[in-house]
Scaffold this motif. Structure first.
Motif, mmCIF file in Angstrom:
data_model
loop_
_atom_site.group_PDB
_atom_site.id
_atom_site.type_symbol
_atom_site.label_atom_id
_atom_site.label_comp_id
_atom_site.label_asym_id
_atom_site.label_seq_id
_atom_site.Cartn_x
_atom_site.Cartn_y
_atom_site.Cartn_z
ATOM 1 N N CYS A 163 -7.867 2.289 -0.777
ATOM 2 C CA CYS A 163 -7.837 1.859 0.611
ATOM 3 C C CYS A 163 -8.602 3.091 1.365
ATOM 4 C CB CYS A 163 -6.542 2.066 1.130
ATOM 5 S SG CYS A 163 -5.559 3.597 1.106
ATOM 6 N N THR A 165 0.615 -1.362 0.186
ATOM 7 C CA THR A 165 -0.007 0.161 -0.007
ATOM 8 C C THR A 165 0.823 1.407 -0.134
ATOM 9 O OG1 THR A 165 -1.834 -1.105 1.183
ATOM 10 C CG2 THR A 165 -1.686 1.212 1.201
ATOM 11 N N VAL A 220 -5.824 4.509 -4.345
ATOM 12 C CA VAL A 220 -4.918 3.377 -4.180
ATOM 13 C C VAL A 220 -5.544 1.998 -4.597
ATOM 14 C CG1 VAL A 220 -3.998 2.276 -2.389
ATOM 15 C CG2 VAL A 220 -3.254 4.521 -2.626
ATOM 16 N N THR A 244 -0.573 5.311 6.058
ATOM 17 C CA THR A 244 0.362 5.198 4.719
ATOM 18 C C THR A 244 1.337 6.502 4.938
ATOM 19 O OG1 THR A 244 -0.979 3.621 4.014
ATOM 20 C CG2 THR A 244 0.638 4.534 2.426
#
Length: 150
Positions: free
Chosen positions: A68, A43, A66, A76
């Motif tokens: 997410c 990720t 992404v 992240t």
């Protein structure tokens, strides 16, 4: 509908699609394992590549692209920021919001990761006859068009 009731062409297409999916996963896993540059969680790697392409970019947009969750995107970006790969700055469109951009180290990491992945993939492709290499590379362009809409 039971599988035996599906037309033969649909079953064959589904089997070919599954073979493509498994092969792509195996290739990506191989490329991940062969990395000698900064090792990032998948990720984080996807987010870093997206930031490189779209900067400045808001965290909400990172989450969408992404894809997410928003909390995962925030975590992240925080990890990438702590690693010195990105930084937050005022959004050029809305000064109340923040946007994420690459640092010089982040840009170097993106370039090195890209070079290394391309070199490793080229080694894999060299195992194929030239006409298959051409076919795979053309398929890559078609797959990129699919992912543009995700």
């Amino acid at each position: 509908m039971p599988l035996w009731r599906l037309p033969t062409e649909v079953i064959a297409l589904a089997q070919e699609a599954l073979q493509l999916l498994v092969s792509m996963h195996r290739i990506v896993r191989h490329l991940r394992r062969s990395r000698t540059t900064t090792v990032l969680h998948p990720t984080q790697f996807l987010a870093l590549m997206l930031i490189a392409d779209e900067q400045p970019i808001r965290i909400g947009e990172i989450a969408l692209r992404v894809p997410c969750s928003q909390p995962t995107a925030t975590t992240t970006v925080a990890a990438l920021e702590q690693a010195g790969l990105v930084r937050r700055e005022p959004d050029p469109v809305d000064g109340r919001a923040t946007a994420v951009v690459l640092t010089d180290t982040g840009a170097e990491t993106v370039a090195a990761s890209g070079r290394q992945a391309a070199d490793e993939l080229a080694k894999l492709l060299s195992r194929l006859p030239e006409e298959d290499q051409t076919l795979v590379l053309k398929a890559g362009a078609a797959l990129a068009r699919i992912t543009d809409d995700l």
